[in-house]
Motif scaffolding. Sequence first.
Motif, PDB file in Angstrom:
ATOM      1  N   ASN A   1       0.805  -1.221   0.000  1.00  0.00           N
ATOM      2  CA  ASN A   1       0.000   0.000   0.000  1.00  0.00           C
ATOM      3  C   ASN A   1       0.842   1.276   0.000  1.00  0.00           C
ATOM      4  OD1 ASN A   1      -2.451  -1.400  -0.015  1.00  0.00           O
ATOM      5  ND2 ASN A   1      -2.427  -1.628   2.214  1.00  0.00           N
ATOM      6  N   ILE A   2       2.147   1.110   0.185  1.00  0.00           N
ATOM      7  CA  ILE A   2       3.082   2.231   0.124  1.00  0.00           C
ATOM      8  C   ILE A   2       4.079   1.933  -0.989  1.00  0.00           C
ATOM      9  CG2 ILE A   2       4.860   3.530   1.364  1.00  0.00           C
ATOM     10  CD1 ILE A   2       3.415   2.759   3.959  1.00  0.00           C
ATOM     11  N   ILE A   3       4.368   2.926  -1.804  1.00  0.00           N
ATOM     12  CA  ILE A   3       5.319   2.737  -2.903  1.00  0.00           C
ATOM     13  C   ILE A   3       6.617   3.443  -2.544  1.00  0.00           C
ATOM     14  CG2 ILE A   3       5.796   3.143  -5.334  1.00  0.00           C
ATOM     15  CD1 ILE A   3       2.829   3.029  -5.862  1.00  0.00           C
ATOM     16  N   VAL A   4       7.713   2.692  -2.576  1.00  0.00           N
ATOM     17  CA  VAL A   4       9.027   3.221  -2.205  1.00  0.00           C
ATOM     18  C   VAL A   4       9.900   3.318  -3.446  1.00  0.00           C
ATOM     19  CG1 VAL A   4      11.081   2.899  -0.781  1.00  0.00           C
ATOM     20  CG2 VAL A   4       8.837   2.175   0.081  1.00  0.00           C
ATOM     21  N   ASP A   5      10.581   4.428  -3.591  1.00  0.00           N
ATOM     22  CA  ASP A   5      11.533   4.602  -4.683  1.00  0.00           C
ATOM     23  C   ASP A   5      12.719   5.400  -4.145  1.00  0.00           C
ATOM     24  OD1 ASP A   5      12.672   4.434  -7.182  1.00  0.00           O
ATOM     25  OD2 ASP A   5      10.972   5.312  -8.246  1.00  0.00           O
ATOM     26  N   PHE A   6      13.748   5.574  -4.966  1.00  0.00           N
ATOM     27  CA  PHE A   6      14.903   6.355  -4.550  1.00  0.00           C
ATOM     28  C   PHE A   6      15.326   7.282  -5.677  1.00  0.00           C
ATOM     29  CE2 PHE A   6      16.974   3.138  -7.020  1.00  0.00           C
ATOM     30  CZ  PHE A   6      18.165   3.682  -7.455  1.00  0.00           C
ATOM     31  N   ALA A   7      16.016   8.346  -5.304  1.00  0.00           N
ATOM     32  CA  ALA A   7      16.494   9.315  -6.293  1.00  0.00           C
ATOM     33  C   ALA A   7      17.722  10.017  -5.738  1.00  0.00           C
ATOM     34  CB  ALA A   7      15.400  10.334  -6.622  1.00  0.00           C
ATOM     35  N   MET A   8      18.403  10.740  -6.630  1.00  0.00           N
ATOM     36  CA  MET A   8      19.630  11.439  -6.266  1.00  0.00           C
ATOM     37  C   MET A   8      19.469  12.946  -6.442  1.00  0.00           C
ATOM     38  SD  MET A   8      21.613   9.003  -5.352  1.00  0.00           S
ATOM     39  CE  MET A   8      21.667   7.212  -5.491  1.00  0.00           C
ATOM     40  N   ARG A   9      20.133  13.702  -5.583  1.00  0.00           N
ATOM     41  CA  ARG A   9      20.146  15.164  -5.735  1.00  0.00           C
ATOM     42  C   ARG A   9      20.932  15.561  -6.978  1.00  0.00           C
ATOM     43  NH1 ARG A   9      20.658  19.404  -7.292  1.00  0.00           N
ATOM     44  NH2 ARG A   9      20.704  21.424  -6.225  1.00  0.00           N
ATOM     45  N   TYR A  10      22.036  14.867  -7.224  1.00  0.00           N
ATOM     46  CA  TYR A  10      22.868  15.134  -8.396  1.00  0.00           C
ATOM     47  C   TYR A  10      23.028  13.831  -9.168  1.00  0.00           C
ATOM     48  CZ  TYR A  10      24.105  18.608  -4.871  1.00  0.00           C
ATOM     49  OH  TYR A  10      24.048  19.554  -3.869  1.00  0.00           O
ATOM     50  N   GLY A  11      22.855  13.868 -10.465  1.00  0.00           N
ATOM     51  CA  GLY A  11      23.002  12.662 -11.256  1.00  0.00           C
ATOM     52  C   GLY A  11      21.714  11.873 -11.351  1.00  0.00           C
ATOM     53  N   ASN A  12      21.846  10.582 -11.590  1.00  0.00           N
ATOM     54  CA  ASN A  12      20.700   9.719 -11.866  1.00  0.00           C
ATOM     55  C   ASN A  12      20.545   8.608 -10.830  1.00  0.00           C
ATOM     56  OD1 ASN A  12      20.030  10.953 -14.477  1.00  0.00           O
ATOM     57  ND2 ASN A  12      22.005  10.122 -15.130  1.00  0.00           N
ATOM     58  N   PRO A  13      19.284   8.157 -10.604  1.00  0.00           N
ATOM     59  CA  PRO A  13      18.028   8.698 -11.126  1.00  0.00           C
ATOM     60  C   PRO A  13      17.711  10.045 -10.482  1.00  0.00           C
ATOM     61  CG  PRO A  13      17.579   6.965  -9.528  1.00  0.00           C
ATOM     62  CD  PRO A  13      19.060   6.982  -9.725  1.00  0.00           C
ATOM     63  N   SER A  14      17.207  10.952 -11.281  1.00  0.00           N
ATOM     64  CA  SER A  14      16.982  12.305 -10.802  1.00  0.00           C
ATOM     65  C   SER A  14      15.807  12.382  -9.835  1.00  0.00           C
ATOM     66  CB  SER A  14      16.719  13.242 -11.981  1.00  0.00           C
ATOM     67  OG  SER A  14      15.453  12.971 -12.560  1.00  0.00           O
ATOM     68  N   THR A  15      15.833  13.395  -8.999  1.00  0.00           N
ATOM     69  CA  THR A  15      14.722  13.630  -8.066  1.00  0.00           C
ATOM     70  C   THR A  15      13.425  13.869  -8.830  1.00  0.00           C
ATOM     71  OG1 THR A  15      16.260  14.569  -6.451  1.00  0.00           O
ATOM     72  CG2 THR A  15      13.919  15.105  -6.188  1.00  0.00           C
ATOM     73  N   LYS A  16      13.489  14.624  -9.921  1.00  0.00           N
ATOM     74  CA  LYS A  16      12.295  14.917 -10.726  1.00  0.00           C
ATOM     75  C   LYS A  16      11.681  13.632 -11.262  1.00  0.00           C
ATOM     76  CE  LYS A  16      10.736  18.035 -14.447  1.00  0.00           C
ATOM     77  NZ  LYS A  16      10.006  17.114 -15.309  1.00  0.00           N
ATOM     78  N   SER A  17      12.510  12.723 -11.779  1.00  0.00           N
ATOM     79  CA  SER A  17      11.977  11.475 -12.326  1.00  0.00           C
ATOM     80  C   SER A  17      11.368  10.608 -11.231  1.00  0.00           C
ATOM     81  CB  SER A  17      13.081  10.701 -13.057  1.00  0.00           C
ATOM     82  OG  SER A  17      14.062  10.213 -12.153  1.00  0.00           O
ATOM     83  N   GLY A  18      11.935  10.669 -10.023  1.00  0.00           N
ATOM     84  CA  GLY A  18      11.385   9.901  -8.913  1.00  0.00           C
ATOM     85  C   GLY A  18      10.011  10.392  -8.499  1.00  0.00           C
ATOM     86  N   ILE A  19       9.847  11.706  -8.412  1.00  0.00           N
ATOM     87  CA  ILE A  19       8.544  12.272  -8.051  1.00  0.00           C
ATOM     88  C   ILE A  19       7.511  11.977  -9.126  1.00  0.00           C
ATOM     89  CG2 ILE A  19       7.311  14.460  -7.746  1.00  0.00           C
ATOM     90  CD1 ILE A  19       9.759  15.481  -6.230  1.00  0.00           C
ATOM     91  N   GLU A  20       7.899  12.129 -10.385  1.00  0.00           N
ATOM     92  CA  GLU A  20       6.970  11.858 -11.486  1.00  0.00           C
ATOM     93  C   GLU A  20       6.545  10.398 -11.517  1.00  0.00           C
ATOM     94  OE1 GLU A  20       9.170  13.266 -14.819  1.00  0.00           O
ATOM     95  OE2 GLU A  20       8.468  15.354 -14.613  1.00  0.00           O
ATOM     96  N   ALA A  21       7.462   9.486 -11.225  1.00  0.00           N
ATOM     97  CA  ALA A  21       7.135   8.058 -11.223  1.00  0.00           C
ATOM     98  C   ALA A  21       6.162   7.727 -10.097  1.00  0.00           C
ATOM     99  CB  ALA A  21       8.406   7.228 -11.084  1.00  0.00           C
ATOM    100  N   LEU A  22       6.372   8.311  -8.925  1.00  0.00           N
ATOM    101  CA  LEU A  22       5.461   8.063  -7.809  1.00  0.00           C
ATOM    102  C   LEU A  22       4.080   8.628  -8.098  1.00  0.00           C
ATOM    103  CD1 LEU A  22       7.740   8.737  -4.687  1.00  0.00           C
ATOM    104  CD2 LEU A  22       6.894   6.529  -5.503  1.00  0.00           C
ATOM    105  N   GLN A  23       4.037   9.811  -8.684  1.00  0.00           N
ATOM    106  CA  GLN A  23       2.741  10.391  -9.015  1.00  0.00           C
ATOM    107  C   GLN A  23       2.015   9.554 -10.068  1.00  0.00           C
ATOM    108  OE1 GLN A  23       2.340  14.188 -11.130  1.00  0.00           O
ATOM    109  NE2 GLN A  23       1.002  14.871  -9.472  1.00  0.00           N
ATOM    110  N   ALA A  24       2.754   9.075 -11.059  1.00  0.00           N
ATOM    111  CA  ALA A  24       2.146   8.247 -12.094  1.00  0.00           C
ATOM    112  C   ALA A  24       1.596   6.946 -11.521  1.00  0.00           C
ATOM    113  CB  ALA A  24       3.171   7.938 -13.187  1.00  0.00           C
ATOM    114  N   ALA A  25       2.198   6.494 -10.408  1.00  0.00           N
ATOM    115  CA  ALA A  25       1.726   5.266  -9.762  1.00  0.00           C
ATOM    116  C   ALA A  25       0.541   5.531  -8.836  1.00  0.00           C
ATOM    117  CB  ALA A  25       2.868   4.626  -8.983  1.00  0.00           C
ATOM    118  N   GLY A  26       0.083   6.778  -8.748  1.00  0.00           N
ATOM    119  CA  GLY A  26      -1.098   7.097  -7.952  1.00  0.00           C
ATOM    120  C   GLY A  26      -0.809   7.689  -6.591  1.00  0.00           C
ATOM    121  N   CYS A  27       0.444   8.069  -6.336  1.00  0.00           N
ATOM    122  CA  CYS A  27       0.784   8.618  -5.020  1.00  0.00           C
ATOM    123  C   CYS A  27       0.319  10.066  -4.915  1.00  0.00           C
ATOM    124  CB  CYS A  27       2.289   8.522  -4.781  1.00  0.00           C
ATOM    125  SG  CYS A  27       2.900   6.834  -4.690  1.00  0.00           S
TER     126      CYS A  27
END
Length: 339
Positions: free
Chosen positions: A107-133
């Motif tokens: 029921n909780i979706i966990v992901d990780f991201a980096m401040r510098y480099g990849n995976p980017s913070t922006k891509s992490g937030i977008e992926a969580l939102q796309a998953a319904g978060c």
Amino acid sequence: MATGLPAGHPAIATPKVGVLLLNLGTPDGTDYWSVRRYLSEFLSDPRVIESPQWLWQPILQGVVLSTRPQKSGANYARIWDKDANESPLRVITRKQATKLQERLGKNIIVDFAMRYGNPSTKSGIEALQAAGCQKILLAPLYPQYSATTTATANDKAFDALKTLRWQPAVRTLPAYFDEPAYIEALAQSIADGVAALDFTPDVILTSYHGMPVQYFEAGDPYHCQCLKTTRLVREHLGWSEDKLKVTFQSRFGPTKWLEPYTDATLMALPAEGVKRVAVVAPAFSVDCIETLEEIAITGREQFEHAGGERYAYIPCLNDSELGMMMLESVIRKELAGWV
């Protein structure tokens, strides 16, 4: 099945809660251009280098990035995970996210991201939102707060949120430098690490990432939080101040940084009769170039060259059982009311 949405309405994912683990970052490779791109992004952050950009950028893009990528790339090559073809920091942070996902449930979706480099913070937030978060906990993995780490990780996330039409509700994980779960896990990790050695250290250094003194004087609480972490661990273990000491590493540039310096301490101890040392790095949640190369390799060389006889580096909590129990505890505390 009826959804209650009008005809033609865009599909909406089932609302979920997300957790985004945020770490510092890493180059994608050890070659010159990979390291240069990473260092350029990192050292262009005004939270990290507070000099005026009009003054700093010509120096950075000229002298610094003409020479530093080769040296840093060689250091990364010494600790690079050749099986994964990634830096240990990215490999271990990914493992933390995977294990935390298992602990928190579907029921909780966990992901990780980096401040510098990849995976980017922006891509992490977008992926969580796309998953319904529709609710996201941003979790900078820094036990002690600093504007140069915690704040800039959150800044990057907020920059990404500015681009979203439908923003999720957001919380940020506070520094956990004095959380009982962290102190207990860190203390146990140090005790276990020392017990596993084939020698008894005369001194154990808690080596924290350094900071320019002017940042501390401007009000950054990092120094005080580092000292408190070591004091609480010392009290938990029942050790003396002479046995568990604080030092600071990784200084950059000509300005004065927080003291005592780890490298200078390691080179001075043998002359003081301290020939057996262990070092731990409590400011890092994951082993990285600053721990695996600077402390475990170069620190040993500095100590032994100065006359030291026995040296050990005790790993970060990483994705160990102790580390994951601690991480789950502080994350669940911040998710209260959402789950």
